[in-house]
Design an enzyme around this catalytic site. Structure first.
Site, PDB file in Angstrom:
ATOM      1  N   HIS A   9     -74.457  32.803 -68.629  1.00  0.00           N
ATOM      2  CA  HIS A   9     -73.484  33.336 -69.651  1.00  0.00           C
ATOM      3  C   HIS A   9     -72.280  32.479 -69.291  1.00  0.00           C
ATOM      4  O   HIS A   9     -71.712  32.487 -68.200  1.00  0.00           O
ATOM      5  CB  HIS A   9     -73.442  34.842 -69.154  1.00  0.00           C
ATOM      6  CG  HIS A   9     -72.459  35.405 -69.944  1.00  0.00           C
ATOM      7  ND1 HIS A   9     -71.339  36.009 -69.365  1.00  0.00           N
ATOM      8  CD2 HIS A   9     -71.958  35.458 -71.259  1.00  0.00           C
ATOM      9  CE1 HIS A   9     -70.564  36.677 -70.344  1.00  0.00           C
ATOM     10  NE2 HIS A   9     -71.054  36.489 -71.419  1.00  0.00           N
ATOM     11  N   ARG A  10     -71.817  31.681 -70.098  1.00  0.00           N
ATOM     12  CA  ARG A  10     -70.506  30.844 -70.132  1.00  0.00           C
ATOM     13  C   ARG A  10     -70.960  29.922 -68.832  1.00  0.00           C
ATOM     14  O   ARG A  10     -70.017  29.348 -68.296  1.00  0.00           O
ATOM     15  CB  ARG A  10     -69.361  31.687 -69.683  1.00  0.00           C
ATOM     16  CG  ARG A  10     -69.106  32.810 -70.833  1.00  0.00           C
ATOM     17  CD  ARG A  10     -67.936  33.622 -70.214  1.00  0.00           C
ATOM     18  NE  ARG A  10     -67.874  35.122 -70.955  1.00  0.00           N
ATOM     19  CZ  ARG A  10     -66.940  35.764 -70.855  1.00  0.00           C
ATOM     20  NH1 ARG A  10     -65.875  35.543 -70.048  1.00  0.00           N
ATOM     21  NH2 ARG A  10     -67.055  36.938 -71.450  1.00  0.00           N
ATOM     22  N   GLU A  36     -75.347  29.948 -72.338  1.00  0.00           N
ATOM     23  CA  GLU A  36     -74.509  30.582 -73.436  1.00  0.00           C
ATOM     24  C   GLU A  36     -73.248  29.854 -73.350  1.00  0.00           C
ATOM     25  O   GLU A  36     -72.503  29.946 -72.341  1.00  0.00           O
ATOM     26  CB  GLU A  36     -74.779  32.106 -73.229  1.00  0.00           C
ATOM     27  CG  GLU A  36     -74.211  32.802 -74.276  1.00  0.00           C
ATOM     28  CD  GLU A  36     -72.636  33.241 -74.164  1.00  0.00           C
ATOM     29  OE1 GLU A  36     -72.127  33.632 -75.046  1.00  0.00           O
ATOM     30  OE2 GLU A  36     -71.935  32.977 -73.197  1.00  0.00           O
ATOM     31  N   ASP A  38     -69.139  29.711 -75.732  1.00  0.00           N
ATOM     32  CA  ASP A  38     -68.635  30.294 -76.967  1.00  0.00           C
ATOM     33  C   ASP A  38     -67.553  29.241 -77.574  1.00  0.00           C
ATOM     34  O   ASP A  38     -67.019  28.326 -76.865  1.00  0.00           O
ATOM     35  CB  ASP A  38     -67.536  31.520 -76.150  1.00  0.00           C
ATOM     36  CG  ASP A  38     -68.141  32.274 -75.389  1.00  0.00           C
ATOM     37  OD1 ASP A  38     -68.974  33.175 -76.237  1.00  0.00           O
ATOM     38  OD2 ASP A  38     -68.030  32.302 -74.343  1.00  0.00           O
ATOM     39  N   HIS A  51     -63.695  30.816 -74.034  1.00  0.00           N
ATOM     40  CA  HIS A  51     -64.149  32.115 -74.598  1.00  0.00           C
ATOM     41  C   HIS A  51     -62.916  32.783 -75.336  1.00  0.00           C
ATOM     42  O   HIS A  51     -63.420  33.379 -76.337  1.00  0.00           O
ATOM     43  CB  HIS A  51     -64.391  33.005 -73.290  1.00  0.00           C
ATOM     44  CG  HIS A  51     -64.890  34.412 -73.617  1.00  0.00           C
ATOM     45  ND1 HIS A  51     -63.824  35.452 -73.704  1.00  0.00           N
ATOM     46  CD2 HIS A  51     -65.978  35.005 -73.838  1.00  0.00           C
ATOM     47  CE1 HIS A  51     -64.629  36.478 -74.119  1.00  0.00           C
ATOM     48  NE2 HIS A  51     -65.829  36.279 -74.095  1.00  0.00           N
ATOM     49  N   GLU A 110     -72.138  30.631 -79.125  1.00  0.00           N
ATOM     50  CA  GLU A 110     -71.676  31.889 -79.873  1.00  0.00           C
ATOM     51  C   GLU A 110     -70.402  31.871 -80.630  1.00  0.00           C
ATOM     52  O   GLU A 110     -69.267  31.029 -80.004  1.00  0.00           O
ATOM     53  CB  GLU A 110     -71.242  33.148 -78.664  1.00  0.00           C
ATOM     54  CG  GLU A 110     -70.722  34.163 -79.488  1.00  0.00           C
ATOM     55  CD  GLU A 110     -70.189  35.194 -78.573  1.00  0.00           C
ATOM     56  OE1 GLU A 110     -70.475  35.393 -77.355  1.00  0.00           O
ATOM     57  OE2 GLU A 110     -69.383  36.203 -79.144  1.00  0.00           O
ATOM     58  N   LYS A 112     -67.199  32.475 -81.918  1.00  0.00           N
ATOM     59  CA  LYS A 112     -66.030  33.546 -81.660  1.00  0.00           C
ATOM     60  C   LYS A 112     -65.227  33.928 -83.045  1.00  0.00           C
ATOM     61  O   LYS A 112     -63.964  33.459 -83.240  1.00  0.00           O
ATOM     62  CB  LYS A 112     -65.269  33.078 -80.699  1.00  0.00           C
ATOM     63  CG  LYS A 112     -66.019  33.556 -79.336  1.00  0.00           C
ATOM     64  CD  LYS A 112     -66.007  34.955 -78.912  1.00  0.00           C
ATOM     65  CE  LYS A 112     -66.630  35.035 -77.474  1.00  0.00           C
ATOM     66  NZ  LYS A 112     -67.334  36.386 -77.306  1.00  0.00           N
ATOM     67  N   ASP A 230     -74.428  36.031 -65.496  1.00  0.00           N
ATOM     68  CA  ASP A 230     -73.497  35.239 -64.877  1.00  0.00           C
ATOM     69  C   ASP A 230     -73.897  34.474 -63.597  1.00  0.00           C
ATOM     70  O   ASP A 230     -73.054  33.600 -63.316  1.00  0.00           O
ATOM     71  CB  ASP A 230     -72.402  36.225 -64.287  1.00  0.00           C
ATOM     72  CG  ASP A 230     -71.382  36.716 -65.553  1.00  0.00           C
ATOM     73  OD1 ASP A 230     -71.266  36.339 -66.743  1.00  0.00           O
ATOM     74  OD2 ASP A 230     -71.188  37.924 -65.477  1.00  0.00           O
TER      75      ASP A 230
HETATM   76  O1  G3P Z   1     -73.809  36.380 -75.579  1.00  0.00           O
HETATM   77  C1  G3P Z   1     -73.433  37.690 -74.977  1.00  0.00           C
HETATM   78  C2  G3P Z   1     -72.034  37.544 -74.443  1.00  0.00           C
HETATM   79  O2  G3P Z   1     -71.562  36.307 -74.323  1.00  0.00           O
HETATM   80  C3  G3P Z   1     -71.022  38.469 -75.414  1.00  0.00           C
HETATM   81  O3  G3P Z   1     -69.920  38.751 -75.100  1.00  0.00           O
HETATM   82  O4  G3P Z   1     -67.452  38.376 -74.603  1.00  0.00           O
HETATM   83  O5  G3P Z   1     -69.073  37.451 -73.055  1.00  0.00           O
HETATM   84  O6  G3P Z   1     -68.792  36.553 -75.175  1.00  0.00           O
HETATM   85  P1  G3P Z   1     -68.668  37.761 -74.375  1.00  0.00           P
HETATM   86 CA    CA Z   2     -70.298  34.860 -75.282  1.00  0.00          CA
END
Ligand code: G3P
Ligand code: CA
Length: 240
Positions: A9-10, A36, A38, A51, A110, A112, A230
């Site tokens: 995640h990120r 993942e 953004d 993000h 993702e 945004k 994470d």
């Molecule tokens: O893809 C799941 C998650 O990344 C969505 O929330 O705010 O971390 O981008 P956020």
């Molecule tokens: Ca995300």
């Protein structure tokens, strides 16, 4: 664990600054099979990886991403607020992610577009994916299902991920209309019933954000296809 997709995640944001190349590389080196990230649009229409809609939280800059050209975004430091060790780390353009990561690493991009409307971002992201011949290693997700619909019209074969943090009444209708590849539910929306129903329609399930190895095992037993975490390195170590 090999049949469970580990998605950083990120990147690996507990060990390196989120949404930066060092974070993505670290996640890839320590066992994540997919990253993942953004994306937003800069003032000059470049797809950039960060993000928030603003620079303030994660960089040395301030103000909206969309008020800055890529050249000015490249002047801010995206690593120093995480740790001095990462001083000088830059906000990546999306193309740099494709040129920096091994092709074996999947990307969950993702969009945004749920706060700021970035006209044309869907076509730009698709063009970049196609330039790097990366359709088979990419999932594009968004909380903005209109963005996903735009992408589906542009490229029906593109793998889409429906992101949600509430069980919307039209969830299944939207998933069907978009012919999604996967559901990306918040952990609070993830249940055996949801997983069962998703699988009955042929959709994979990737909940977020799962950082507890014990919970990963429970979710795996419940049938999820992967987890967005994470700390991919800690999950891989704990799971062996
Ligand atoms: O893809 C799941 C998650 O990344 C969505 O929330 O705010 O971390 O981008 P956020
Ligand atoms: Ca995300």
């Amino acid at each position: 664990m090999s049949d469970l997709l580990i998605i950083g995640h990120r990147g690996a944001p507990t060990a390196a600054p989120e949404n930066t190349l060092p974070s993505f590389l670290l996640a890839a080196q320590t066992g994540a099979q997919m990253i993942e990230l953004d994306v937003h649009l800069s003032k000059d229409g470049r797809v950039v990886v960060i993000h928030d809609e603003t620079l303030d939280r994660t960089t040395s800059g301030t103000g909206p991403v969309t008020a800055c050209t890529l050249a000015s975004l490249k002047k801010v430091d995206a690593g120093i607020s995480f740790s001095a060790q990462f001083a000088g780390t830059r906000i990546p353009a999306l193309e740099e992610v494709f040129t920096s990561l091994p092709r074996r690493i999947g990307l969950n991009i993702e969009l945004k577009t749920n706060v700021v409307n970035y006209p044309g971002i869907e076509a730009k992201v698709l063009a970049i994916i196609n330039r790097y011949r990366a359709q088979t290693r990419v999932i594009v997700s968004s909380f903005n299902w209109t963005s996903l619909s735009t992408l589906h019209r542009l490229e029906p074969q593109l793998r889409l991920g429906l992101l949600f943090n509430r069980l919307e009444p039209d969830l299944w209708v939207q998933a069907g209309l978009l012919n999604v590849f996967s559901l990306h539910p918040a952990l609070t929306c993830t249940s055996s019933q949801l997983i069962w129903q998703a699988h009955s329609w042929g959709y994979k399930v990737f909940p977020w954000v799962v950082n507890d190895p014990g919970l990963v095992l429970k979710l795996k037993t419940a049938g999820v296809d992967g987890i967005i975490t994470d700390c991919p390195q800690a999950i891989m170590q704990a799971m062996g």
